[in-house]
Design a protein around this motif. Structure first.
Motif, PDB file in Angstrom:
ATOM      1  N   THR A  92       0.853  -1.173   0.000  1.00 35.74           N
ATOM      2  CA  THR A  92       0.000   0.000   0.000  1.00 35.74           C
ATOM      3  C   THR A  92       0.900   1.238   0.000  1.00 35.74           C
ATOM      4  OG1 THR A  92      -1.669   1.182   1.293  1.00 35.74           O
ATOM      5  CG2 THR A  92      -0.059  -0.078   2.532  1.00 35.74           C
ATOM      6  N   THR A  93       0.301   2.404  -0.271  1.00 37.12           N
ATOM      7  CA  THR A  93       1.091   3.636  -0.193  1.00 37.12           C
ATOM      8  C   THR A  93       0.706   4.446   1.037  1.00 37.12           C
ATOM      9  OG1 THR A  93      -0.511   4.869  -1.520  1.00 37.12           O
ATOM     10  CG2 THR A  93       1.309   3.805  -2.705  1.00 37.12           C
ATOM     11  N   LYS A  94      -0.251   3.933   1.808  1.00 41.20           N
ATOM     12  CA  LYS A  94      -0.690   4.671   2.998  1.00 41.20           C
ATOM     13  C   LYS A  94      -1.159   3.704   4.082  1.00 41.20           C
ATOM     14  CE  LYS A  94      -5.179   4.986   0.878  1.00 41.20           C
ATOM     15  NZ  LYS A  94      -6.116   5.737   0.106  1.00 41.20           N
ATOM     16  N   VAL A  95      -0.920   4.072   5.308  1.00 43.66           N
ATOM     17  CA  VAL A  95      -1.410   3.296   6.442  1.00 43.66           C
ATOM     18  C   VAL A  95      -1.884   4.280   7.499  1.00 43.66           C
ATOM     19  CG1 VAL A  95      -0.843   1.653   8.282  1.00 43.66           C
ATOM     20  CG2 VAL A  95       0.233   1.405   6.035  1.00 43.66           C
ATOM     21  N   ASP A  96      -3.150   4.143   7.884  1.00 45.48           N
ATOM     22  CA  ASP A  96      -3.695   5.028   8.910  1.00 45.48           C
ATOM     23  C   ASP A  96      -4.137   4.169  10.087  1.00 45.48           C
ATOM     24  OD1 ASP A  96      -4.974   6.837  10.475  1.00 45.48           O
ATOM     25  OD2 ASP A  96      -6.400   7.524   8.944  1.00 45.48           O
TER      26      ASP A  96
ATOM     27  N   MET B  67       6.846   4.406   3.367  1.00 44.36           N
ATOM     28  CA  MET B  67       6.529   3.525   4.497  1.00 44.36           C
ATOM     29  C   MET B  67       7.389   3.851   5.712  1.00 44.36           C
ATOM     30  SD  MET B  67       4.059   1.526   3.956  1.00 44.36           S
ATOM     31  CE  MET B  67       3.119   2.464   2.774  1.00 44.36           C
ATOM     32  N   ILE B  70       6.040   7.078   7.512  1.00 45.05           N
ATOM     33  CA  ILE B  70       4.694   7.164   8.103  1.00 45.05           C
ATOM     34  C   ILE B  70       4.806   7.165   9.618  1.00 45.05           C
ATOM     35  CG2 ILE B  70       2.544   5.862   8.472  1.00 45.05           C
ATOM     36  CD1 ILE B  70       2.618   5.096   5.517  1.00 45.05           C
ATOM     37  N   ASN B  76       0.419   9.985   7.093  1.00 46.16           N
ATOM     38  CA  ASN B  76      -0.263   8.713   6.804  1.00 46.16           C
ATOM     39  C   ASN B  76       0.161   8.070   5.504  1.00 46.16           C
ATOM     40  OD1 ASN B  76      -1.870   8.953   8.970  1.00 46.16           O
ATOM     41  ND2 ASN B  76      -3.640   9.766   7.869  1.00 46.16           N
ATOM     42  N   GLY B  77       1.018   8.752   4.773  1.00 46.18           N
ATOM     43  CA  GLY B  77       1.392   8.197   3.481  1.00 46.18           C
ATOM     44  C   GLY B  77       0.838   9.021   2.330  1.00 46.18           C
ATOM     45  N   ILE B  78       0.873   8.440   1.138  1.00 46.97           N
ATOM     46  CA  ILE B  78       0.568   9.212  -0.072  1.00 46.97           C
ATOM     47  C   ILE B  78      -0.553   8.581  -0.889  1.00 46.97           C
ATOM     48  CG2 ILE B  78       2.932  10.082  -0.261  1.00 46.97           C
ATOM     49  CD1 ILE B  78       3.436   7.949  -2.438  1.00 46.97           C
TER      50      ILE B  78
END
Ligand SMILES: Nc1nc2c(ncn2[C@@H]2O[C@H](COP(=O)(O)OP(=O)(O)OP(=O)(O)O)[C@@H](O)[C@H]2O)c(=O)[nH]1
Ligand SMILES: [Mg+2]
Lengths: 213, 132
Positions: A92-96, B67, B70, B76-78
């Protein structure tokens, strides 16, 4: 299924191996979170070695450290291949971390889960550039395959000239569309399966033996 | 090379800054330099548009570095979307803005927590930017 008869032969195969210089191929199982990578890795490992690789979960980023199962011997149609299967965290490109709070998780656990997930994805990306001999790309066929992550990952794999098999997983679901995946990646062979139900594993094994042998 | 900056820094004034990075400028940068520039822009809350997209190897490093950066409640990333140019000659507003035509893929990158969706269709990428 004939797996047990094949297992019985393993002793003689160990002796064979002493004389074979061939290193096992490292096959990375890649794909977006929740596609069923671990379910597949576990099924392959159970079918051919008797034990599992790691836990599966409906919560994304269940796999946060790549897990390896070494020396998995797969034999189909007279073709034999020895592979190390590496189950990787969903890319993934994001992790929340707040996403995990919806799954009844305490903040502390959610933050830890997201930190582990990001480290795992970074590591998996690194390996893909350095350390993998072939890729099994797993997609959930009930979801849209035209995502940026899938396009980028397939592009990265192609640029490394790695053999890649695309698996259209979760064909047991009503919304599953294998054709949608074929349309998204017409340059590659797509094999339908249900890793959960074990449907079409014969073809999956035949293709693994053919592609990575 | 062209770098269009809509009103001042994106520090709560409600504006969104767009960094438009031309192909010539990218050509003179090393891979890690490009990734640093992209992530610095995105972490400032900007939307970064690359006239010429990244190579697969650079994309892979972009994911890896994203990564590692973050961090909860901070980054939170892109979101990233590319727009593959066709060979057709009709120029888009961006082509005109850049003053040239290119067959390379246009790439739009933004902060995941501010971009609700990066929507793509045949000839348009639109970003829905939420102003927090
Ligand atoms: N219906 C159906 N569900 C499946 C199938 N394969 C996996 N699942 C389910 O999908 C969810 C995710 O499976 P995992 O194997 O953990 O997925 P993963 O790709 O390893 O996910 P991450 O490790 O989080 O990236 C679980 O609830 C599985 O039971 C399938 O073939 N059919
Ligand atoms: Mg997993």
């Amino acid at each position: 299924m004939g797996l047990f008869t094949e297992l019985k032969d393993s002793i003689s195969r160990v002796t064979d191996k002493l004389f074979s210089a061939q290193e096992p191929k490292r096959i990375g199982i890649y794909g977006p979170p929740n596609a069923g990578k671990t379910t597949l890795a576990n099924r392959i490992a159970r079918d051919w070695t008797g034990d599992a690789v790691g836990p599966e979960s409906h919560i994304p980023h269940e796999t946060r450290r790549a897990r390896r199962k070494e020396n998995v011997e797969i034999e189909r149609n007279g073709k034999k291949v020895t592979i190390d299967i590496v189950d990787t965290p969903g890319v993934t490109t994001k992790v929340d971390y707040e996403e995990f709070l919806d799954h009844d998780m305490e903040k502390e656990d959610a933050v830890r889960r997201s930190r582990e997930a990001t480290e795992g994805v970074a590591e998996a990306m690194h390996w893909l550039r350095e350390d993998v001999d072939g890729v099994i790309y797993v997609l959930d066929s009930s979801t849209d395959p035209f995502t940026q992550v899938n396009t980028m990952l397939i592009g990265i794999i192609e640029s490394q000239d790695l053999p890649v098999l695309i698996l259209a997983n979760k064909t047991d679901l009503e919304e599953s569309s294998v054709q949608r995946i074929r349309n998204a990646f017409p340059q590659h062979e797509t094999i339908p399966l249900s890793a959960l139900e074990g449907d079409n594993m014969d073809e999956v094994y035949a293709k693994i033996a053919e592609y990575f042998g | 090379m062209p770098e269009v900056k809509e009103d001042g820094p994106n520090d709560g004034g409600g504006g969104v800054q767009i960094d438009l990075i031309g192909a010539d400028r990218m050509a003179n940068m090393a891979g890690m330099e490009k990734i640093r520039m992209i992530l610095d822009g995105v972490r400032d809350g900007n939307i970064v548009i690359l006239e010429k997209g990244l190579s697969p190897d650079e994309e892979s490093k972009l994911i890896e570095v994203t990564m590692t950066e973050i961090s909860p409640d901070e980054f939170n990333g892109i979101e990233i979307e590319t727009y593959p140019r066709s060979e057709t000659s009709d120029q888009s507003f961006l082509d005109r803005l850049m003053g040239k035509e290119s067959s390379a893929k246009l790439t739009v990158i933004g902060p995941a927590n501010q971009i609700e969706t990066l929507h793509k269709d045949e000839n348009l990428i639109s970003a829905l930017v939420s102003r927090k």
